[in-house]
Design a protein around this motif. Structure first.
Motif, PDB file in Angstrom:
ATOM      1  N   ALA A 102     -31.509 -35.401 -28.579  1.00  0.00           N
ATOM      2  CA  ALA A 102     -31.782 -36.598 -27.766  1.00  0.00           C
ATOM      3  C   ALA A 102     -30.555 -36.984 -26.963  1.00  0.00           C
ATOM      4  O   ALA A 102     -30.626 -37.271 -25.749  1.00  0.00           O
ATOM      5  N   MET A 103     -29.398 -36.938 -27.612  1.00  0.00           N
ATOM      6  CA  MET A 103     -28.154 -37.301 -26.922  1.00  0.00           C
ATOM      7  C   MET A 103     -27.843 -36.288 -25.837  1.00  0.00           C
ATOM      8  O   MET A 103     -27.369 -36.627 -24.747  1.00  0.00           O
ATOM      9  N   LYS A 104     -28.114 -35.005 -26.128  1.00  0.00           N
ATOM     10  CA  LYS A 104     -27.810 -33.945 -25.143  1.00  0.00           C
ATOM     11  C   LYS A 104     -28.651 -34.152 -23.896  1.00  0.00           C
ATOM     12  O   LYS A 104     -28.148 -34.078 -22.767  1.00  0.00           O
ATOM     13  N   GLU A 105     -29.961 -34.418 -24.101  1.00  0.00           N
ATOM     14  CA  GLU A 105     -30.842 -34.619 -22.953  1.00  0.00           C
ATOM     15  C   GLU A 105     -30.438 -35.854 -22.161  1.00  0.00           C
ATOM     16  O   GLU A 105     -30.639 -35.909 -20.947  1.00  0.00           O
ATOM     17  N   ALA A 106     -29.899 -36.863 -22.844  1.00  0.00           N
ATOM     18  CA  ALA A 106     -29.469 -38.073 -22.121  1.00  0.00           C
ATOM     19  C   ALA A 106     -28.246 -37.807 -21.267  1.00  0.00           C
ATOM     20  O   ALA A 106     -27.980 -38.552 -20.325  1.00  0.00           O
ATOM     21  N   GLY A 107     -27.492 -36.719 -21.581  1.00  0.00           N
ATOM     22  CA  GLY A 107     -26.378 -36.321 -20.728  1.00  0.00           C
ATOM     23  C   GLY A 107     -25.046 -36.944 -21.087  1.00  0.00           C
ATOM     24  O   GLY A 107     -24.170 -37.051 -20.237  1.00  0.00           O
ATOM     25  N   ALA A 135     -25.082 -51.964 -16.036  1.00  0.00           N
ATOM     26  CA  ALA A 135     -26.374 -51.464 -16.533  1.00  0.00           C
ATOM     27  C   ALA A 135     -26.247 -50.008 -16.962  1.00  0.00           C
ATOM     28  O   ALA A 135     -26.759 -49.601 -18.022  1.00  0.00           O
ATOM     29  N   LYS A 136     -25.534 -49.206 -16.134  1.00  0.00           N
ATOM     30  CA  LYS A 136     -25.358 -47.786 -16.491  1.00  0.00           C
ATOM     31  C   LYS A 136     -24.537 -47.638 -17.758  1.00  0.00           C
ATOM     32  O   LYS A 136     -24.796 -46.756 -18.595  1.00  0.00           O
ATOM     33  N   GLN A 137     -23.537 -48.543 -17.916  1.00  0.00           N
ATOM     34  CA  GLN A 137     -22.692 -48.539 -19.118  1.00  0.00           C
ATOM     35  C   GLN A 137     -23.527 -48.829 -20.353  1.00  0.00           C
ATOM     36  O   GLN A 137     -23.400 -48.164 -21.386  1.00  0.00           O
ATOM     37  N   LEU A 138     -24.395 -49.812 -20.238  1.00  0.00           N
ATOM     38  CA  LEU A 138     -25.276 -50.188 -21.346  1.00  0.00           C
ATOM     39  C   LEU A 138     -26.177 -49.023 -21.740  1.00  0.00           C
ATOM     40  O   LEU A 138     -26.337 -48.703 -22.926  1.00  0.00           O
ATOM     41  N   GLN A 139     -26.749 -48.367 -20.721  1.00  0.00           N
ATOM     42  CA  GLN A 139     -27.653 -47.250 -20.996  1.00  0.00           C
ATOM     43  C   GLN A 139     -26.905 -46.116 -21.690  1.00  0.00           C
ATOM     44  O   GLN A 139     -27.420 -45.487 -22.625  1.00  0.00           O
ATOM     45  N   ARG A 140     -25.682 -45.860 -21.247  1.00  0.00           N
ATOM     46  CA  ARG A 140     -24.876 -44.789 -21.851  1.00  0.00           C
ATOM     47  C   ARG A 140     -24.563 -45.096 -23.307  1.00  0.00           C
ATOM     48  O   ARG A 140     -24.618 -44.206 -24.170  1.00  0.00           O
TER      49      ARG A 140
END
Lengths: 76, 201
Positions: free
Chosen positions: A61-66, B172-177
């Motif tokens: 899952a983490m890999k696919e999220a990038g 927002a991108k930080q949160l998603q990461r």
């Protein structure tokens, strides 16, 4: 009428005899409270989390999220 | 004006802020030097008057001998070290003689005269309200306003450009990461996110 002589000695001892048992009791209560209020629930939460934990699934899952640099999502 | 104004430390305007604090705590002391009556303040004011008098050479100021008992109007000293009047006229002296007898024979005016010989101000006179609070408040607001001007100038000319990490999009991108990395998945951040539904729990 003359006053009674005030207590001149043993003041620290008297204070300690009164306050130390209370201090120890309260500290003990605080420690027990923290153990069963914080540490035991936390240990249980960790145990429950890892009971149903699939490392490979999480990694994929983490890999696919990038988020990784060494291994990119399967699309790229 | 950028949003980072309030997050940056205020260095330049801190001087003005210190002045504001100073005015809050010491204005009362400064303006009521005579009322405080502490020896240090007394000595300072007396020294100032004697120096300025000598420099101006208009009149010779009375040098107060601080080693002798002094009269002072203070709320916490009901009975000062010496009576107010030093030099008694003949009428005062006869009144003092009469005071040695039974006081029921003294008239009301005589009692008041004896009081005024011994004391300068009564307690209600000492405690009378003044308009000093207006000065204090006014000074406070002046410095507050000046500090505001300094802060505004600082925000316009001193602060560097805003970091890009503050933008909404970046946040927002930080949160998603963070959610992708599963930050604190057991009890913390990601534990509160529902991954199936894609929303907060």
């Amino acid at each position: 009428m003359s006053l009674a002589k005030p207590v001149m000695r043993g003041l620290l001892g008297k204070r300690l005899r009164f306050h130390l048992p209370i201090a120890f009791a309260l500290s003990l209560v605080a420690a027990i409270g923290f153990k069963y209020g914080v540490t035991e629930p936390r240990k249980q939460a960790y145990a429950d989390f890892y009971k149903q934990y699939d490392a490979v699934k999480e990694f994929t899952a983490m890999k696919e999220a990038g988020v990784f640099e060494s291994v990119r999502p399967s699309g790229e | 004006m950028n949003k980072s104004v309030l997050t940056q430390p205020l260095r330049l305007s801190s001087v003005s802020a210190v002045l504001l604090f100073h005015s809050l705590t010491t204005t009362m002391l400064r303006l009521t030097a005579g009322r405080v009556g502490s020896l240090v303040a007394r000595r300072a004011t007396v020294a100032l008057t004697t120096n300025s008098a000598r420099m101006a050479s208009h009149e010779v100021a009375q040098a107060v001998d601080m080693s002798q008992p002094m009269y002072v109007d203070r709320l916490d000293t009901p009975l000062p070290d010496k009576p107010y009047t030093d030099v008694l006229t003949a009428a005062d002296k006869s009144l003092k003689q009469k005071e040695k007898g039974p006081w029921s024979q003294l008239s009301q005016e005589e009692k008041l005269a004896l009081y005024r010989l011994a004391f300068h101000q009564t307690y209600p006179e000492m405690k009378r309200p003044s308009a000093e609070w207006k000065t204090v408040l006014g000074g406070m607001f002046i410095f507050l306003g000046f500090t505001g001007l300094l802060v505004w100038w600082q925000a316009s000319y001193v602060y560097p450009p805003r970091p890009r990490t503050f933008d909404e999009e970046w946040q927002a991108k930080q949160l998603q990461r963070m959610l992708d990395m599963k930050v604190n998945p057991i009890e913390g951040f990601s534990a509160k996110w529902d991954y199936e539904k894609g929303q907060w729990k």
